[in-house]
Design an enzyme around this catalytic site. Structure first.
Site, PDB file in Angstrom:
ATOM      1  N   ALA A 389      70.268 -16.802 -61.314  1.00  0.00           N
ATOM      2  CA  ALA A 389      70.703 -17.924 -62.366  1.00  0.00           C
ATOM      3  C   ALA A 389      69.987 -17.976 -63.669  1.00  0.00           C
ATOM      4  O   ALA A 389      70.263 -18.510 -64.610  1.00  0.00           O
ATOM      5  CB  ALA A 389      70.554 -19.478 -61.532  1.00  0.00           C
ATOM      6  N   LYS A 392      67.556 -11.823 -65.221  1.00  0.00           N
ATOM      7  CA  LYS A 392      67.600 -10.507 -64.462  1.00  0.00           C
ATOM      8  C   LYS A 392      66.171 -10.242 -63.541  1.00  0.00           C
ATOM      9  O   LYS A 392      65.350 -10.599 -64.024  1.00  0.00           O
ATOM     10  CB  LYS A 392      67.715  -9.250 -65.252  1.00  0.00           C
ATOM     11  CG  LYS A 392      69.045  -9.374 -65.825  1.00  0.00           C
ATOM     12  CD  LYS A 392      69.685  -8.078 -66.519  1.00  0.00           C
ATOM     13  CE  LYS A 392      71.213  -8.263 -66.735  1.00  0.00           C
ATOM     14  NZ  LYS A 392      71.772  -7.324 -67.493  1.00  0.00           N
ATOM     15  N   GLU A 459      54.957  -9.127 -56.410  1.00  0.00           N
ATOM     16  CA  GLU A 459      55.034  -7.778 -55.413  1.00  0.00           C
ATOM     17  C   GLU A 459      56.274  -7.222 -55.203  1.00  0.00           C
ATOM     18  O   GLU A 459      57.317  -8.086 -55.030  1.00  0.00           O
ATOM     19  CB  GLU A 459      54.217  -8.088 -54.226  1.00  0.00           C
ATOM     20  CG  GLU A 459      54.941  -8.740 -53.111  1.00  0.00           C
ATOM     21  CD  GLU A 459      54.348  -8.874 -51.792  1.00  0.00           C
ATOM     22  OE1 GLU A 459      54.028  -7.857 -51.132  1.00  0.00           O
ATOM     23  OE2 GLU A 459      53.892 -10.217 -51.405  1.00  0.00           O
ATOM     24  N   MET A 461      59.150  -5.905 -52.799  1.00  0.00           N
ATOM     25  CA  MET A 461      59.404  -5.902 -51.396  1.00  0.00           C
ATOM     26  C   MET A 461      60.561  -4.947 -51.301  1.00  0.00           C
ATOM     27  O   MET A 461      61.938  -5.343 -51.578  1.00  0.00           O
ATOM     28  CB  MET A 461      59.977  -7.279 -51.011  1.00  0.00           C
ATOM     29  CG  MET A 461      58.959  -8.246 -51.233  1.00  0.00           C
ATOM     30  SD  MET A 461      57.450  -7.955 -49.965  1.00  0.00           S
ATOM     31  CE  MET A 461      58.086  -8.852 -48.401  1.00  0.00           C
ATOM     32  N   HIS A 463      62.838  -3.867 -49.297  1.00  0.00           N
ATOM     33  CA  HIS A 463      64.176  -4.055 -48.751  1.00  0.00           C
ATOM     34  C   HIS A 463      65.015  -5.077 -49.271  1.00  0.00           C
ATOM     35  O   HIS A 463      66.084  -5.350 -48.634  1.00  0.00           O
ATOM     36  CB  HIS A 463      64.075  -3.820 -47.039  1.00  0.00           C
ATOM     37  CG  HIS A 463      63.429  -2.743 -46.542  1.00  0.00           C
ATOM     38  ND1 HIS A 463      64.081  -1.456 -46.552  1.00  0.00           N
ATOM     39  CD2 HIS A 463      62.158  -2.261 -45.980  1.00  0.00           C
ATOM     40  CE1 HIS A 463      63.587  -0.503 -46.120  1.00  0.00           C
ATOM     41  NE2 HIS A 463      62.446  -1.052 -45.920  1.00  0.00           N
ATOM     42  N   ASP A 517      64.933 -25.286 -49.592  1.00  0.00           N
ATOM     43  CA  ASP A 517      66.056 -24.108 -49.924  1.00  0.00           C
ATOM     44  C   ASP A 517      65.670 -23.151 -48.882  1.00  0.00           C
ATOM     45  O   ASP A 517      66.035 -21.801 -49.227  1.00  0.00           O
ATOM     46  CB  ASP A 517      66.346 -23.876 -51.134  1.00  0.00           C
ATOM     47  CG  ASP A 517      67.830 -23.230 -51.696  1.00  0.00           C
ATOM     48  OD1 ASP A 517      68.321 -23.131 -50.552  1.00  0.00           O
ATOM     49  OD2 ASP A 517      67.782 -22.700 -52.429  1.00  0.00           O
ATOM     50  N   ASN A 522      66.511 -16.396 -49.319  1.00  0.00           N
ATOM     51  CA  ASN A 522      65.403 -16.859 -50.115  1.00  0.00           C
ATOM     52  C   ASN A 522      64.105 -16.082 -49.636  1.00  0.00           C
ATOM     53  O   ASN A 522      63.122 -16.269 -49.808  1.00  0.00           O
ATOM     54  CB  ASN A 522      65.154 -18.109 -50.282  1.00  0.00           C
ATOM     55  CG  ASN A 522      66.160 -18.673 -51.378  1.00  0.00           C
ATOM     56  OD1 ASN A 522      66.693 -17.988 -52.310  1.00  0.00           O
ATOM     57  ND2 ASN A 522      66.898 -19.903 -51.026  1.00  0.00           N
TER      58      ASN A 522
HETATM   59  P1  AMP Z   1      66.883 -13.307 -56.993  1.00  0.00           P
HETATM   60  O1  AMP Z   1      67.551 -13.895 -58.170  1.00  0.00           O
HETATM   61  O2  AMP Z   1      65.343 -13.810 -57.045  1.00  0.00           O
HETATM   62  O3  AMP Z   1      67.679 -13.683 -55.782  1.00  0.00           O
HETATM   63  O4  AMP Z   1      66.774 -11.729 -57.097  1.00  0.00           O
HETATM   64  C1  AMP Z   1      67.887 -10.946 -57.299  1.00  0.00           C
HETATM   65  C2  AMP Z   1      67.491  -9.792 -56.401  1.00  0.00           C
HETATM   66  O5  AMP Z   1      66.442  -9.308 -56.597  1.00  0.00           O
HETATM   67  C3  AMP Z   1      67.931 -10.076 -54.891  1.00  0.00           C
HETATM   68  O6  AMP Z   1      68.799  -9.259 -54.429  1.00  0.00           O
HETATM   69  C4  AMP Z   1      66.591  -9.470 -54.320  1.00  0.00           C
HETATM   70  O7  AMP Z   1      66.909  -8.711 -53.399  1.00  0.00           O
HETATM   71  C5  AMP Z   1      65.911  -8.842 -55.316  1.00  0.00           C
HETATM   72  N1  AMP Z   1      64.466  -9.261 -55.402  1.00  0.00           N
HETATM   73  C6  AMP Z   1      63.824 -10.348 -55.912  1.00  0.00           C
HETATM   74  N2  AMP Z   1      62.728 -10.483 -55.835  1.00  0.00           N
HETATM   75  C7  AMP Z   1      62.286  -9.230 -55.364  1.00  0.00           C
HETATM   76  C8  AMP Z   1      61.078  -8.660 -54.931  1.00  0.00           C
HETATM   77  N3  AMP Z   1      59.916  -9.375 -54.971  1.00  0.00           N
HETATM   78  N4  AMP Z   1      61.192  -7.283 -54.431  1.00  0.00           N
HETATM   79  C9  AMP Z   1      62.350  -6.842 -54.313  1.00  0.00           C
HETATM   80  N5  AMP Z   1      63.287  -7.221 -54.501  1.00  0.00           N
HETATM   81  C10 AMP Z   1      63.612  -8.443 -55.236  1.00  0.00           C
END
Ligand code: AMP
Length: 663
Positions: A389, A392, A459, A461, A463, A517, A522
């Site tokens: 939201a 990127k 960091e 992650m 997967h 949440d 998450n």
């Molecule tokens: P978010 O907006 O935080 O939901 O992130 C969008 C996408 O980025 C999600 O599909 C997550 O899988 C990926 N993502 C968010 N944070 C990380 C992270 N620390 N490591 C790897 N992928 C991430």
């Protein structure tokens, strides 16, 4: 074509069926009459053979509670139909007589619980059936079935449930005088179930001036009900050491035993005692202030640890738990500005009333918070991971971050074109994230604030989010995949995942941090099935169907919320426990959406009426019992987060053969 039918009333239903055009076959049907003549079924005439019809004497059944009402059902049809009443769930006493025409039904001493029920009269004979139905509306005086003193939260809320039909008018009294509602103190109805209204008297940033007795008067033309609760929001400024119901734990209460007056009146006492007292007071104040920052910024975070609140920080829907409440003064707060209601409840420090308090002193308040600043030239973007939201998310290489490695992979979250307010939020959130450190909370490395966009570095992650991971390792994905098939998750792997999330939640609860949440979307998955509670606010776009829009832009993760959060917007460590139960369910269904078969409104109805999710097919009984322990209606009856963690740990350790899969 030949057929074996004999022209008679017994086959009249087939003719009716044909006439009603339900019959799609092209062939004509015939029957043989008494004279052995073949007649088209559509031309068949049988005397005294007609479809029944049912008609109610009254289709607008309204009755006042406690009174009686008689309904008549007039029926026609040949042969005369059998008549019956369908009264599913009717609790009031009733008597029926179906031996006469019209048939009658008398409902005696009508209960308000029967309001909204449908009553049907069914007439059936050999030719077919007919049905007449009407809704029963019971008028009754209001009854306030629940009201409770407020507890600290994003908004302070005096929760209540009122029943009444017609809808009662609600009037609050404060200390006996009419309370005029305003932008800052107003009644919010969150859920309506039939004639039952669940809501809050919502108070934005109340101060000691709002302490006192609150009385709710509910009225309609059939009567009224009145209930009172006492509310204590904060102590009088200057009474820092006075006991309040909202004090933080034992330490605070201990310090409360010594008031400031006590100290000044004890001039003759040993001066060391005075120093100790002052020392304890200073420590307690510092502790409170640190807690205050954690709680405050936790819930306003756009980037990190928090839930729906992040999404709606600038929302103007005051019903939202995410909405920023006004300050103690009459000025509504900006999104970054005012202290949170929770904080007010947790502390009695009078500066809370100063709307500038947070604006000027964050770093001074917690001098040991050092947010790492990363130079932009040290961040090299590699590819997009997703979009949330607020901006990127990229995979990037980050140079010179750790002494032992020249570069490491990181996930960077960007916030473009940030307003001044958003920038302030950003800095506070960075402080919060710097302070939250645990092996099952995604690691926050620092910020990059040179120019635009603002960047937060986490960091990486490998997967991605847990929901996608579960789906990718579920039976459907395994079936669809070609070639290099992903392995389906085993039960002990599921327990391992669950146990790690519970460990993260134990930590958050120990920091008095309410997540609001918690959901698999998450959480993040790293190497070797390492799972951490990760970012929150940004998942909204991808997972928008997981959220329920309440007016404006407010989104609520209702499928993960307990009744009290839905009805009164009350979020606590116990409501996080409920969500953890739902997370367990998600894990054991390989990432299904809770209540996927129901619409948002149906979900609200189900949860508030006490229904819980069914046991997933592959879920051991022990784990489902744990879920049920998280889904106790009364928050205090729910399992404690530490218990859940140790239960999961034990189950994860136990050999899967001991788990009762079939229940
Ligand atoms: P978010 O907006 O935080 O939901 O992130 C969008 C996408 O980025 C999600 O599909 C997550 O899988 C990926 N993502 C968010 N944070 C990380 C992270 N620390 N490591 C790897 N992928 C991430």
């Amino acid at each position: 074509m030949d057929n074996p039918f004999k022209c008679s009333c017994e086959i009249m239903w087939i003719k009716k069926f044909q006439e009603a055009k339900f019959y799609t076959e092209t062939q004509d049907l015939y029957c043989i009459d008494d004279n052995n003549k073949r007649t088209a079924l559509l031309d068949m005439k049988v005397p005294n053979c007609d479809l029944p019809s049912a008609n109610l004497s009254n289709y607008n059944i309204t009755v006042v509670e406690g009174k009686s009402i008689t309904l008549y059902c007039d029926t026609t049809g040949r042969p005369p139909p059998n008549v019956s009443w369908v009264l599913t769930n009717l609790v009031s006493n009733h008597e029926s007589d179906t031996s006469k025409n019209p048939a009658s039904l008398t409902i005696k001493n009508v209960s308000s619980m029967d309001s909204g029920l449908w009553i049907s009269c069914v007439a059936e004979n050999i030719v077919g059936e007919d049905q007449a139905s009407a809704e029963l509306t019971v008028f009754f005086a209001p009854n306030i079935t629940f009201i409770e003193s407020p507890t600290p939260d994003h908004h302070w809320c005096i929760p209540f449930t009122v029943k009444g039909n017609p809808k009662p008018t609600l009037q609050w009294f404060y200390e006996g005088a009419i309370l005029n509602e305003s932008e800052y103190i107003c009644t919010k109805i969150h859920v309506i179930n039939q004639s039952e209204y669940h809501g809050c008297l919502q108070l934005d940033n109340p101060t000691h001036l709002n302490n006192g007795a609150y009385t709710l008067l509910a009225k309609n033309e059939y009567g009224e009900d009145e209930k009172r609760v006492d509310a204590h929001f904060m102590s009088v400024p200057g009474d820092e050491y006075e006991t309040t119901p909202n004090d933080l734990g034992d330490t605070t209460n201990n310090s409360n035993q010594i008031t400031s007056t006590d100290v000044s009146n004890k001039e003759n006492e040993d001066s060391i005692t005075v120093y100790v007292v002052v020392g304890i007071a200073a420590l307690v104040c510092t502790g409170l202030v640190i807690m205050l920052i954690i709680l405050k910024f936790g819930r306003h975070s756009k980037f990190g640890m928090k839930g729906p609140s992040s999404v709606i920080s600038n929302d103007d829907d005051s019903a939202s738990p995410l909405h920023h409440i006004s300050n103690g003064s009459n000025t509504p707060s900006s999104s970054e500005g005012g202290p949170d209601a929770v904080i007010i409840g947790m502390t009695k420090i009078p500066v809370i009333e100063n709307p500038q308090y947070f604006g000027i002193t964050n770093s001074q308040l917690k001098p040991d918070t050092f947010v790492q600043h990363i130079k932009r030239h040290n961040i090299v973007l590699k590819r997009e991971l997703g979009e949330g939201a607020f901006g990127k998310v990229f995979l990037a290489e980050c140079y010179n971050l750790c002494p032992e490695q020249d570069k490491i992979l990181v996930a960077v979250k960007t916030l473009k074109d940030a307003s001044d307010n958003a920038r302030k939020d950003f800095h506070r959130e960075a402080e919060l994230l710097t302070n939250l450190q645990h092996e099952h909370i995604v690691k926050f490395y620092g910020v990059c604030v040179e120019g635009d966009p603002l960047i937060m570095v986490f960091e990486y992650m490998k997967h991605g989010d847990l929901n996608k991971f579960l789906r990718a390792h579920g039976p459907d994905a395994v079936l669809m995949a070609e070639g290099n098939r992903p392995a389906e998750l085993t039960q002990s792997q599921m327990l391992h995942i669950a146990q790690q999330i519970a460990a993260g939640m134990v930590y958050l609860a120990s920091q008095h941090f309410v997540h609001r949440d918690l959901a698999t979307r998450n959480c993040l998955v790293g190497e070797n099935l390492l799972v951490k509670i990760g970012d929150f606010g940004m998942s909204r776009d991808v997972y928008s169907t997981d959220y329920y829009r309440v007016g404006g832009h407010t989104m609520l993760p209702i499928r993960w919320m307990p009744p009290e959060s839905i009805m009164y917007r009350k979020f606590t460590t116990e409501s996080d426990v409920w969500s953890l139960g739902v997370v367990l369910w998600e894990i054991f269904t390989y990432g299904k959406q809770p209540w996927y078969q129901l619409s948002n409104n149906e979900v609200i109805e189900c949860i508030t009426q006490g229904r819980v999710l069914q046991r997933p097919r592959t879920c051991p009984k022990e784990v489902y019992d744990l879920m049920l322990g998280c889904w106790q209606r009364e928050p205090h009856m729910r399992l404690n987060i530490k218990e859940i963690h140790s239960l999961l740990q034990n189950l994860a350790k136990a050999s899967p053969v001991y788990l009762d899969i079939l229940g």
